[in-house]
Scaffold this active site. Structure first.
Site, PDB file in Angstrom:
ATOM      1  CB  ALA A 169     -58.764  15.150   4.136  1.00  0.00           C
ATOM      2  NE  ARG A 210     -53.694   1.410   0.130  1.00  0.00           N
ATOM      3  CZ  ARG A 210     -52.399   1.661   0.244  1.00  0.00           C
ATOM      4  NH1 ARG A 210     -51.520   0.682   0.251  1.00  0.00           N
ATOM      5  NH2 ARG A 210     -51.971   2.902   0.368  1.00  0.00           N
ATOM      6  CE1 TYR A 220     -48.175  14.517   4.182  1.00  0.00           C
ATOM      7  CE2 TYR A 220     -47.782  12.233   3.571  1.00  0.00           C
ATOM      8  CZ  TYR A 220     -47.815  13.571   3.240  1.00  0.00           C
ATOM      9  OH  TYR A 220     -47.493  13.954   1.970  1.00  0.00           O
ATOM     10  CG  ASN A 237     -41.828  13.989   0.013  1.00  0.00           C
ATOM     11  OD1 ASN A 237     -41.483  14.485   1.074  1.00  0.00           O
ATOM     12  ND2 ASN A 237     -42.980  14.275  -0.590  1.00  0.00           N
ATOM     13  NE  ARG A 253     -67.503  -2.724  38.030  1.00  0.00           N
ATOM     14  CZ  ARG A 253     -68.769  -2.529  38.390  1.00  0.00           C
ATOM     15  NH1 ARG A 253     -69.363  -3.363  39.239  1.00  0.00           N
ATOM     16  NH2 ARG A 253     -69.438  -1.508  37.923  1.00  0.00           N
ATOM     17  CB  SER A 255     -69.905 -16.726  55.452  1.00  0.00           C
ATOM     18  OG  SER A 255     -68.536 -16.869  55.700  1.00  0.00           O
ATOM     19  CB  ALA A 302     -72.683 -16.656  59.210  1.00  0.00           C
TER      20      ALA A 302
HETATM   21  C1  UD1 Z   1     -47.509  11.791  -0.607  1.00  0.00           C
HETATM   22  C2  UD1 Z   1     -46.441  12.602  -1.323  1.00  0.00           C
HETATM   23  C3  UD1 Z   1     -45.270  11.681  -1.666  1.00  0.00           C
HETATM   24  C4  UD1 Z   1     -44.724  11.036  -0.418  1.00  0.00           C
HETATM   25  C5  UD1 Z   1     -45.845  10.312   0.323  1.00  0.00           C
HETATM   26  C6  UD1 Z   1     -45.362   9.830   1.651  1.00  0.00           C
HETATM   27  C7  UD1 Z   1     -47.589  14.342  -2.565  1.00  0.00           C
HETATM   28  C8  UD1 Z   1     -48.102  14.757  -3.868  1.00  0.00           C
HETATM   29  N1  UD1 Z   1     -47.010  13.150  -2.519  1.00  0.00           N
HETATM   30  O1  UD1 Z   1     -47.958  10.768  -1.457  1.00  0.00           O
HETATM   31  O2  UD1 Z   1     -44.246  12.419  -2.313  1.00  0.00           O
HETATM   32  O3  UD1 Z   1     -43.689  10.129  -0.745  1.00  0.00           O
HETATM   33  O4  UD1 Z   1     -46.945  11.198   0.553  1.00  0.00           O
HETATM   34  O5  UD1 Z   1     -46.363   9.023   2.233  1.00  0.00           O
HETATM   35  O6  UD1 Z   1     -47.675  15.073  -1.607  1.00  0.00           O
HETATM   36  N2  UD1 Z   1     -54.460  13.924   2.207  1.00  0.00           N
HETATM   37  C9  UD1 Z   1     -55.436  14.859   2.442  1.00  0.00           C
HETATM   38  N3  UD1 Z   1     -56.090  15.403   1.381  1.00  0.00           N
HETATM   39  C10 UD1 Z   1     -55.831  15.060   0.107  1.00  0.00           C
HETATM   40  C11 UD1 Z   1     -54.833  14.112  -0.135  1.00  0.00           C
HETATM   41  C12 UD1 Z   1     -54.162  13.556   0.931  1.00  0.00           C
HETATM   42  O7  UD1 Z   1     -55.707  15.211   3.577  1.00  0.00           O
HETATM   43  O8  UD1 Z   1     -56.477  15.619  -0.795  1.00  0.00           O
HETATM   44  C13 UD1 Z   1     -53.763  13.342   3.333  1.00  0.00           C
HETATM   45  C14 UD1 Z   1     -54.026  11.849   3.483  1.00  0.00           C
HETATM   46  O9  UD1 Z   1     -55.122  11.608   4.345  1.00  0.00           O
HETATM   47  C15 UD1 Z   1     -52.711  11.353   4.062  1.00  0.00           C
HETATM   48  C16 UD1 Z   1     -51.671  12.315   3.511  1.00  0.00           C
HETATM   49  O10 UD1 Z   1     -52.388  13.448   3.109  1.00  0.00           O
HETATM   50  O11 UD1 Z   1     -52.683  11.452   5.465  1.00  0.00           O
HETATM   51  C17 UD1 Z   1     -50.907  11.734   2.362  1.00  0.00           C
HETATM   52  O12 UD1 Z   1     -51.785  11.358   1.351  1.00  0.00           O
HETATM   53  P1  UD1 Z   1     -51.479  10.159   0.387  1.00  0.00           P
HETATM   54  O13 UD1 Z   1     -52.539  10.066  -0.613  1.00  0.00           O
HETATM   55  O14 UD1 Z   1     -51.155   8.956   1.167  1.00  0.00           O
HETATM   56  O15 UD1 Z   1     -50.129  10.692  -0.264  1.00  0.00           O
HETATM   57  P2  UD1 Z   1     -49.479  10.225  -1.579  1.00  0.00           P
HETATM   58  O16 UD1 Z   1     -50.107  10.964  -2.698  1.00  0.00           O
HETATM   59  O17 UD1 Z   1     -49.427   8.780  -1.598  1.00  0.00           O
END
Ligand code: UD1
Ligand code: CA
Length: 450
Positions: free
Chosen positions: A10, A15, A99, A164, A328, A400, A418
């Site tokens: 989501a 960044r 993820y 994690n 192509r 040609s 040609a």
């Molecule tokens: C999360 C974990 C953390 C882990 C890290 C690994 C939690 C609370 N923390 O951290 O322990 O070490 O991932 O990368 O779970 N996303 C959504 N909806 C949201 C929030 C996030 O879809 O409301 C998605 C993001 O798009 C992303 C993934 O979940 O693909 C992880 O989100 P991100 O914010 O990067 O995770 P962290 O909180 O940094």
């Protein structure tokens, strides 16, 4: 065991500094999310639920051919909140959370995690030299007791190197119960999925971990710097694999494989070549410098000379293509074909032994065997509205600078003088000319300078 997959995607990916949602950014010719969907499919799940929010329509469109249950998370309130949106759709005994921005997940690691977490909570962890930014796996006498988010870590917890990865596999009915109990009383005011560790402990459910070994398989992409570094790493790995299989890649720092390149034996690739999508090179194929080949097959003993472009084409055996040739989409050559410099072929079949050596355009055509198309010949396939077909039968010789105005059939064995503009079918084995007879003006004088 039966399985539901949840993929979290989501986030906007602030960044990345891009309007495009993060998971649509391309890594080696594929959007990041495609990798994760492909990995999910290999687990043969009952369903794949992808949680999206930012630019959700764009994402749905991109993956319209995939069988995905799209789940919209209204506001990004944390990973726990995101998974909660999928609860009405979760089926089967286990649910695995992936993820969308961790593209190189290792399928074997996922399978091992699934195995150890039946009726339990399984967490994929990793020992990270610099664990900053990640949730830490807190253990007491080996037992996992908590995942502490970086922002909530004490000085002592900050030193824990086991992190994690975010990938978890959970007993589905337990997960649904736990999600309803997660609160956001933490420093980020987010609903942390990781809080289910505490809930599992309260319910006396065992927490298992499996440690990934290769950092790239757990690495998320958060910036262009990370994206480009991963692309480079993948490219180097693919080059190294091919070289180990016996392919001569003259300088792997100057060969780009964006997709999958399959090579037979004795293949040689000179510098500056780019391979996109699925490209197959047969035995003894030589690819000259600065050539771009996309989604194409090149059969045995063919040489592609420098600066050629080949897109969605099939090249036969013992062909000589280029330099500066352009094939192509829909170009198909049989065996022993020569396509020379500044020749463009589109949507056409070229028969065995045929030569089109210089400066020609062949489009929407069927060219027979042993045809010789002279320099500067054009198939005029487009009348401004519609495309028309040109058929050139076997053993034809086209002089040609001739134009063949389609639709048209040039009969077998016919010779076109040609400089002719041919508008009607030509009979077999005759010479056809369509140009004024040459006139000579005797005693003609060139103008003199005044
Ligand atoms: C999360 C974990 C953390 C882990 C890290 C690994 C939690 C609370 N923390 O951290 O322990 O070490 O991932 O990368 O779970 N996303 C959504 N909806 C949201 C929030 C996030 O879809 O409301 C998605 C993001 O798009 C992303 C993934 O979940 O693909 C992880 O989100 P991100 O914010 O990067 O995770 P962290 O909180 O940094
Ligand atoms: Ca993150």
């Amino acid at each position: 065991m039966t399985l539901s997959v949840v993929i979290l995607a989501a986030g906007k990916g602030t960044r990345m500094f891009s309007e495009k949602p993060k998971v649509l950014h391309q890594l080696s010719n594929q959007p990041l999310l495609q990798y994760v969907i492909n990995a999910a499919k290999k687990l043969s799940p009952l369903n794949i639920n992808v949680v999206i929010g930012y630019e959700s329509e764009l994402i749905k469109q991109e993956f319209s051919k995939e069988n995905i249950n799209w789940v919209i998370q209204k506001e990004q309130l944390g990973t726990g909140d995101a998974v909660k949106y999928t609860t009405p759709f979760l089926e089967g005994s286990q649910t695995i959370v992936l993820y969308g921005d961790v593209p190189l997940v290792n399928i074997n690691d996922l399978k091992k995690l699934l195995k150890i977490s039946e009726n339990k909570l399984g967490i994929l962890t990793f020992d990270k030299e610099n664990p900053k930014g990640y949730g830490r796996i807190k253990r007491i006498e080996d037992e996992v007791v908590e995942i502490v988010e970086d922002k909530d870590c004490s000085e002592v917890e900050k030193k824990i190197k086991e992190i994690n990865t975010g990938i978890m596999c959970i007993d589905t009915s337990r997960l649904i119960q736990w999600l309803s109990k997660i609160k956001n009383n933490n420093s980020q005011k987010e609903y942390y999925l990781t809080d289910i560790v505490d809930l599992a402990k309260k319910d006396r459910i065992k927490i298992e971990t499996y440690k990934a070994k290769d950092e790239s398989t757990i690495s998320g992409i958060n910036s262009k710097v990370e994206l480009i570094a991963m692309e480079k790493m993948m490219k180097e790995k693919k080059n190294a694999e091919l070289i180990a299989q016996g392919v001569v890649i003259i300088d792997s720092s100057r060969t780009e494989i964006r997709g999958s390149l399959t090579c037979g034996s004795d293949v040689e690739i000179d510098v500056g070549c780019i391979f996109e999508g699925d490209v197959k090179l047969g035995n003894n194929v030589k690819v000259g410098a600065y050539t771009h080949i996309k989604q194409s097959t090149i059969l045995d003993d063919t040489t592609i000379k420098p600066y050629s472009h080949i897109d969605t084409s099939e090249v036969g055996q013992k062909n000589n293509i280029g330099p500066y040739a352009r094939l192509r989409p829909g170009a198909k050559t049989k065996n022993n074909v020569n396509i020379g410099n500044f020749v463009e072929i589109k949507n056409s079949e070229i028969g065995s032994g045929t030569k089109i050596n210089h400066l020609s355009y062949v489009g929407d055509s069927e060219v027979g065997e042993n045809v010789n198309i002279g320099a500067g010949c054009i198939t005029c396939n487009y009348d401004g509205l519609n495309k028309h077909k040109t058929i050139i039968e076997d053993d034809v010789f086209i002089g040609s600078n001739s134009q063949l105005v389609a639709p048209l059939t040039i009969g077998a064995g016919s010779t076109i003088g040609a400089g002719s503009t041919i508008t009607k079918d030509t009979p077999a084995n005759q010479l056809t000319l369509s140009r004024p007879k040459q006139t000579n003006i005797p005693n003609w004088e060139r103008p003199k300078k005044k």
